[in-house]
Design a protein around this motif. Structure first.
Motif, PDB file in Angstrom:
ATOM      1  N   ILE A  85      -4.068 -14.814  -0.403  1.00  0.00           N
ATOM      2  CA  ILE A  85      -4.704 -13.503  -0.332  1.00  0.00           C
ATOM      3  C   ILE A  85      -6.177 -13.653   0.021  1.00  0.00           C
ATOM      4  N   ARG A 125      -0.781  -8.866   3.530  1.00  0.00           N
ATOM      5  CA  ARG A 125      -1.734  -7.921   2.947  1.00  0.00           C
ATOM      6  C   ARG A 125      -3.054  -7.905   3.698  1.00  0.00           C
ATOM      7  N   TRP A 184      -4.546  -4.631   5.177  1.00  0.00           N
ATOM      8  CA  TRP A 184      -5.849  -4.146   4.702  1.00  0.00           C
ATOM      9  C   TRP A 184      -6.806  -3.945   5.865  1.00  0.00           C
ATOM     10  N   LYS A 243       4.759  -0.392   6.132  1.00  0.00           N
ATOM     11  CA  LYS A 243       4.306  -1.025   4.897  1.00  0.00           C
ATOM     12  C   LYS A 243       3.315  -0.126   4.179  1.00  0.00           C
ATOM     13  N   HIS A 258      -0.797  -1.659  -0.027  1.00  0.00           N
ATOM     14  CA  HIS A 258      -0.861  -2.689  -1.070  1.00  0.00           C
ATOM     15  C   HIS A 258      -2.204  -2.684  -1.782  1.00  0.00           C
ATOM     16  N   SER A 259      -2.806  -1.537  -1.878  1.00  0.00           N
ATOM     17  CA  SER A 259      -4.000  -1.325  -2.686  1.00  0.00           C
ATOM     18  C   SER A 259      -4.103   0.172  -2.929  1.00  0.00           C
ATOM     19  N   PHE A 280      -3.928  -4.441  -5.991  1.00  0.00           N
ATOM     20  CA  PHE A 280      -2.972  -5.159  -5.147  1.00  0.00           C
ATOM     21  C   PHE A 280      -1.647  -4.433  -4.980  1.00  0.00           C
TER      22      PHE A 280
END
Length: 185
Positions: free
Chosen positions: A43, A57, A61, A106, A109-110, A173
């Motif tokens: 990460i 991720r 992001w 997707k 993821h935050s 996350f």
């Protein structure tokens, strides 16, 4: 760290619980430390253009930040990032991992970056205000219950507050939609 009266009847119960947590953490740490640390390192430390990048991720992001930069005030619309993932990844410089995103997209993821991207600064400010007011309300309930001499309600308010803190931390996350899919346990 809270006084034992909030969650336990005696300090010895709190100490027993703490020891059990430490033993469990030690067992889990010994059993899975290397794979966990290796995965967590992806990460924060990219491994080349085609290497592992935080299970995708980092790329997601970057695409989310770019979407936010394009629509900073109102965002791209609630829930719209998932449907636009593939196109956004293709348009983001430095992103190479688009495999598997076309069919279903997707999440960001935050929870925080997702809200910022989809709802913009206005929605993000409202979201953070909601979190802050909820936590403040729980603290107020805890104080009032303690002052009234209602230990059960005080424990409940403290437990919900601890849960809210856990959700707030995991939100770095996990997307809010993903957190919602985790329950009920």
């Amino acid at each position: 760290v809270l006084p034992s009266a909030y969650f336990f009847r005696r300090a010895s119960q709190k100490a027993s619980y703490g020891i059990a947590l430490l033993v469990a953490a030690l067992v889990v740490g010994l059993a899975g430390a290397a794979p966990f640390l290796e995965r967590a390192a992806t990460i924060f430390h990219e491994q080349g253009v085609s290497g592992r990048r935080g299970s995708g991720r980092i790329d997601v992001w970057r695409a989310a930040w770019r979407a936010f930069d394009e629509n900073p005030v109102l965002g791209i619309g609630a829930g719209n990032f998932r449907g636009q993932t593939f196109d956004r990844l293709l348009q983001t410089p430095g992103v190479t991992s688009t495999q598997g995103y076309r069919s279903k997209g997707k999440y960001v993821h935050s929870m925080y970056l997702g809200n910022l991207t989809e709802l913009g600064l206005v929605g993000f400010a409202l979201f953070m205000l909601m979190l802050g007011l909820t936590f403040t309300s729980l603290l107020g309930s805890l104080r009032r219950a303690r002052n009234r001499g209602d230990p059960e309600l005080a424990r409940f308010a403290a437990a919900v507050g601890v849960g809210l803190i856990g959700i707030a931390i995991s939100g770095f996350f996990l997307s809010g939609a993903m957190i919602a899919k985790l329950g009920p346990w």
